[in-house]
Enzyme design. Sequence first.
Site, short mmCIF file in Angstrom:
data_model
loop_
_atom_site.label_atom_id
_atom_site.label_comp_id
_atom_site.label_asym_id
_atom_site.label_seq_id
_atom_site.Cartn_x
_atom_site.Cartn_y
_atom_site.Cartn_z
N LYS A 124 0.86 -1.19 0.00
CA LYS A 124 0.00 0.00 0.00
C LYS A 124 0.89 1.23 0.00
O LYS A 124 2.04 1.19 0.48
CB LYS A 124 -0.91 0.02 1.24
CG LYS A 124 -2.24 0.72 1.02
CD LYS A 124 -3.22 -0.12 0.20
CE LYS A 124 -4.54 0.59 0.04
NZ LYS A 124 -5.54 -0.25 -0.65
N ASP A 164 -6.87 4.34 -4.84
CA ASP A 164 -7.54 4.18 -3.54
C ASP A 164 -8.25 5.51 -3.29
O ASP A 164 -8.49 6.27 -4.24
CB ASP A 164 -6.52 3.85 -2.44
CG ASP A 164 -7.17 3.33 -1.16
OD1 ASP A 164 -7.56 2.16 -1.13
OD2 ASP A 164 -7.28 4.11 -0.19
#
Length: 443
Positions: A124, A164
């Site tokens: 991430k 995201d």
Amino acid sequence: MKANKVLDNLKRRFPNEPEYHQAVSEVLPTIEEVYNQHPEFEKSNLIERLCIPDRIFSFRVTWVDDKGQVHTNMGYRVQHNNVIGPYKGGIRFHSSVNLSILKFLAFEQTFKNSLTALPMGGGKGGSDFNPKGKSNAEIMRFCQAFMMELWRHIGPETDVPAGDIGVGGREVAYMYGMYKKLARENTGTLTGKGIELGGSLIRPEATGYGNVYFLLEMLKTRNIDIKGKVVTISGSGNVAQYTTEKLIELEAKVVTMSDSNGYIYDPEGIDREKLNYIMELKNLYRGRISEYAEQYNCKYVEGARPWGEKCDIAMPSATQNELTGEDAKTLLANGCFAVSEGANMPSTPEAIDAFLEAKILYGPDKAANAGGVSVSGLEMTQNSMKLSWSAEEVDEKLKSIMKSIHEQCVKYGQQEGWVNYVKGANVAGFMKVAKGMMAQGIL
């Protein structure tokens, strides 16, 4: 392994990271029993190796706004675990971004990607840059500055980022353009790209659609038909929009959506025309959800979330820790019998405990919202093969993946008379990663 001891040690070594601690504490107790059935795991200290990321990159991002003012933000990439495949996970642009949040997301992503059965590890990244109120030119310059540092750490067989919160098709395209210029290659290293850049059909819809497909599998276990069921949804971004779209198609009744300012409650239900208005409002004009209430003359509650409204099904699709223990009690008291998570870790530990105690159908994020990364994985495959599949083909593959994830949850989460989907998802995801780590030795 003693879960509490492992968690205490992580808190000591990595203080002031509450989201990361929360994510780890949600997983460890559920896998403790199966972990202790494998003494070889403990001998190789596998749990600590699995909890701590392989590596973390942090860097300064300097960019110039339209007025010539120079700004600095922090950029990060957490490469958590690549035992199954290249690191895979989104990039988030939001003022709340810090290492704790990115470590929790990367940790969760590792198990989520394992559940998809696609060859993807977990990672991430992101920045505390806030794209709200910025011009296209400012966002372009920031994305290019961000990628000027990140590009050297990613690649099609190394680390494949996606979007995201705060990072949609526009931002991915800006970053991908700079990556290609710097790396001098066109290998589809980022996913969530536009179709004209080699992206996959159904990718924008995938997280929302996948969440609904997982919900349908849960409902089947109790012979419940989705048609006519009242659904509350939080958020009004990509995940909430396409969750609503699929539910409308299935003739469910969505009555709420929200943003950071408040939520709307439309007792007549959000239909296709109303959803089109929301999509235009949010995607084109970056407006507030309160404008929907003015347009359609319905209730708007400022500074609140929609969990006080009566519903059959709740689908939190906004952000982490948006559904508290008190919210969970209210939902249960109002007759809610299913919760399926579209956001990452949207329910607090107290809320999860309430859902599990009530034995309702509760689909945790790492299972229910895996549709997005699943289609990102399919995009990687299409890029590698230099071809594209039709929307129907991708959708069928997505349905098959979500069904397989549900089957794994049932296999590992079956308890007396009900399915503990939290335990099922955690154990299924963990075992695949753990066996891969053991097979590859101490690294």
